[in-house]
Design a protein around this motif. Structure first.
Motif, PDB file in Angstrom:
ATOM      1  N   VAL A  44       1.049  -1.057   0.237  1.00  0.00           N
ATOM      2  CA  VAL A  44       0.166   0.448  -0.386  1.00  0.00           C
ATOM      3  C   VAL A  44       1.390   1.165  -0.057  1.00  0.00           C
ATOM      4  O   VAL A  44       0.452   2.228  -0.861  1.00  0.00           O
ATOM      5  CB  VAL A  44      -1.296  -0.364   1.753  1.00  0.00           C
ATOM      6  N   ARG A  45       1.725   1.373   0.859  1.00  0.00           N
ATOM      7  CA  ARG A  45       3.139   2.656   0.811  1.00  0.00           C
ATOM      8  C   ARG A  45       3.503   2.585  -0.520  1.00  0.00           C
ATOM      9  O   ARG A  45       3.520   3.383  -0.928  1.00  0.00           O
ATOM     10  CB  ARG A  45       3.843   2.157   1.978  1.00  0.00           C
ATOM     11  N   ALA A  46       4.464   1.634  -1.330  1.00  0.00           N
ATOM     12  CA  ALA A  46       4.542   1.329  -2.326  1.00  0.00           C
ATOM     13  C   ALA A  46       3.879   2.130  -3.596  1.00  0.00           C
ATOM     14  O   ALA A  46       4.170   3.077  -4.264  1.00  0.00           O
ATOM     15  CB  ALA A  46       5.053   0.745  -2.782  1.00  0.00           C
ATOM     16  N   PHE A  47       2.345   2.067  -2.940  1.00  0.00           N
ATOM     17  CA  PHE A  47       1.473   1.972  -4.351  1.00  0.00           C
ATOM     18  C   PHE A  47       1.233   3.517  -3.532  1.00  0.00           C
ATOM     19  O   PHE A  47       1.295   3.942  -4.947  1.00  0.00           O
ATOM     20  CB  PHE A  47       0.442   1.493  -4.211  1.00  0.00           C
ATOM     21  N   ARG A  48       1.557   4.057  -3.414  1.00  0.00           N
ATOM     22  CA  ARG A  48       0.945   5.096  -2.608  1.00  0.00           C
ATOM     23  C   ARG A  48       2.325   6.311  -3.099  1.00  0.00           C
ATOM     24  O   ARG A  48       1.793   7.390  -3.928  1.00  0.00           O
ATOM     25  CB  ARG A  48       1.084   5.815  -1.337  1.00  0.00           C
ATOM     26  N   PHE A  49       3.536   6.045  -3.366  1.00  0.00           N
ATOM     27  CA  PHE A  49       4.012   6.938  -3.243  1.00  0.00           C
ATOM     28  C   PHE A  49       4.823   6.413  -4.896  1.00  0.00           C
ATOM     29  O   PHE A  49       4.869   7.495  -5.762  1.00  0.00           O
ATOM     30  CB  PHE A  49       5.831   6.136  -3.076  1.00  0.00           C
ATOM     31  N   LEU A  50       4.505   5.901  -5.332  1.00  0.00           N
ATOM     32  CA  LEU A  50       4.331   5.888  -7.133  1.00  0.00           C
ATOM     33  C   LEU A  50       3.223   6.373  -7.880  1.00  0.00           C
ATOM     34  O   LEU A  50       3.543   7.154  -8.901  1.00  0.00           O
ATOM     35  CB  LEU A  50       4.249   3.793  -6.971  1.00  0.00           C
ATOM     36  N   ARG A  51       2.171   6.046  -7.600  1.00  0.00           N
ATOM     37  CA  ARG A  51       1.138   7.083  -7.789  1.00  0.00           C
ATOM     38  C   ARG A  51       1.522   8.766  -7.706  1.00  0.00           C
ATOM     39  O   ARG A  51       1.123   9.303  -8.286  1.00  0.00           O
ATOM     40  CB  ARG A  51      -0.343   6.567  -7.105  1.00  0.00           C
ATOM     41  N   THR A  52       2.055   9.145  -6.903  1.00  0.00           N
ATOM     42  CA  THR A  52       2.097  10.354  -6.723  1.00  0.00           C
ATOM     43  C   THR A  52       3.471  10.465  -7.491  1.00  0.00           C
ATOM     44  O   THR A  52       3.127  11.936  -7.914  1.00  0.00           O
ATOM     45  CB  THR A  52       2.785  11.046  -4.696  1.00  0.00           C
ATOM     46  N   LEU A  53       4.028  10.312  -7.450  1.00  0.00           N
ATOM     47  CA  LEU A  53       5.568   9.592  -9.033  1.00  0.00           C
ATOM     48  C   LEU A  53       5.145  10.253 -10.555  1.00  0.00           C
ATOM     49  O   LEU A  53       5.581  11.433 -11.048  1.00  0.00           O
ATOM     50  CB  LEU A  53       6.475   8.524  -8.465  1.00  0.00           C
ATOM     51  N   LEU A  54       3.665   9.361 -10.182  1.00  0.00           N
ATOM     52  CA  LEU A  54       3.160   9.208 -11.747  1.00  0.00           C
ATOM     53  C   LEU A  54       2.568  10.401 -11.731  1.00  0.00           C
ATOM     54  O   LEU A  54       2.836  11.033 -12.929  1.00  0.00           O
ATOM     55  CB  LEU A  54       2.172   8.230 -11.766  1.00  0.00           C
ATOM     56  N   SER A  55       1.916  10.925 -11.235  1.00  0.00           N
ATOM     57  CA  SER A  55       1.032  12.613 -10.831  1.00  0.00           C
ATOM     58  C   SER A  55       1.939  13.451 -12.006  1.00  0.00           C
ATOM     59  O   SER A  55       1.820  14.239 -11.973  1.00  0.00           O
ATOM     60  CB  SER A  55       0.802  12.965 -10.230  1.00  0.00           C
ATOM     61  N   LEU A  56       3.486  13.467 -11.215  1.00  0.00           N
ATOM     62  CA  LEU A  56       3.611  14.723 -11.031  1.00  0.00           C
ATOM     63  C   LEU A  56       5.093  14.394 -12.481  1.00  0.00           C
ATOM     64  O   LEU A  56       5.968  15.127 -12.759  1.00  0.00           O
ATOM     65  CB  LEU A  56       4.788  14.351 -10.243  1.00  0.00           C
ATOM     66  N   GLY A  57       5.119  13.402 -13.019  1.00  0.00           N
ATOM     67  CA  GLY A  57       5.656  12.522 -14.445  1.00  0.00           C
ATOM     68  C   GLY A  57       7.037  12.084 -14.479  1.00  0.00           C
ATOM     69  O   GLY A  57       7.399  11.903 -15.246  1.00  0.00           O
ATOM     70  N   TYR A  58       7.115  11.607 -12.883  1.00  0.00           N
ATOM     71  CA  TYR A  58       8.394  11.222 -13.180  1.00  0.00           C
ATOM     72  C   TYR A  58       8.538   9.353 -12.697  1.00  0.00           C
ATOM     73  O   TYR A  58       9.492   8.941 -13.496  1.00  0.00           O
ATOM     74  CB  TYR A  58       8.694  11.358 -11.504  1.00  0.00           C
TER      75      TYR A  58
END
Length: 256
Positions: A44-58
């Motif tokens: 869950v924690r890994a998913f949350r950070f991945l989605r944040t980085l996805l939204s920022l374009g990284y």
């Protein structure tokens, strides 16, 4: 690898960079569960950070496999840093030479959306202190650097009233437009007492090998010494240094 977070600094930032570094080490698209195991956190924690980085374009996600990979945004950031570092390394000896020729403090600046950022400065002892420091962001309308950017870099004045730094700061947009045309014609700009009272700056553009404006070289010193308009010998030394800098960057189209 299990991530050991330093509790004295922001842990979310640490975790975001841990995710990026783990994905870079892996070198291939990764599933959330595999990434979570790799860095030792919950899915869950890994998913949350991945989605944040996805939204920022990284980070990008494959819609079919649902795996994640790093985007080229990080590459471009690294390339921009490398380019800036190379330019600063190239600028330094030219700045020192110009300081020695004129006896004035010399600065190197690059354009940002809201002004000109001073990235480096070679100082000299002067009767009037130059309090501006590297990292300072100068307004387009009140600085010699900014006027050069308006003339050659496609910079635009923002909406609303223009800040009046001193009694001599230009704030009339029509008058500024007339001045910018003169800058375009003669190849340099001045700002006497317009950001700091008692200090005049004179700035010239630097162009890269593709003839694009990328930076300014600027001399700054007491207005009474530089002169208004600035003495020809100072302008000539500045223009010579700006041309030399541009030539060092591969530009061969500038007039001698």
């Amino acid at each position: 690898m299990n991530i050991e977070l330093d509790k004295s600094v922001n842990q979310s930032t640490q975790m975001a960079f841990a995710v990026i570094e783990a994905m870079a080490d892996r070198g291939e698209p990764v599933a959330v569960s595999d990434l979570a195991r790799q860095i030792g956190v919950s899915k869950v924690r890994a998913f949350r950070f991945l989605r944040t980085l996805l939204s920022l374009g990284y980070v990008l996600q494959d819609p079919e496999t649902e795996k994640y990979r790093l985007s080229y945004k990080l590459y471009h950031l690294g390339q921009a840093l490398a380019d800036s570092t190379d330019i600063l390394r190239e600028a330094r000896p030219v700045m020192i030479e110009l300081r020695d020729l004129t006896g004035f403090t010399v600065s190197f600046s690059q354009m940002e959306p809201d002004g000109m950022r001073i990235l480096d400065m070679v100082r000299t002892i002067q009767p009037v202190a130059i309090v501006t420091r590297p990292g300072a962001l100068l307004d387009f309308h009140s600085s010699a650097q900014g006027k050069v950017a308006l003339a050659f870099g496609g910079a635009k004045l923002g909406e609303g009233s223009l800040r009046e730094w001193t009694a001599e700061t230009p704030t009339d947009r029509n008058a500024i437009g007339v001045e910018i045309q003169k800058v375009r014609e003669r190849g340099w700009a001045e700002a006497p007492n317009q950001t700091l009272q008692g200090v005049t700056a004179v700035s010239a553009p630097v162009f890269d090998m593709t003839e694009n404006f990328i930076a300014t070289l600027t001399i700054a010193g007491p207005t009474g010494v530089i002169g208004t308009p600035p003495a020809n010998r100072f302008v000539d030394a500045l223009m010579m240094s700006a041309r030399k800098f541009s030539t060092n960057l591969g530009n061969t189209e500038l007039p001698k």
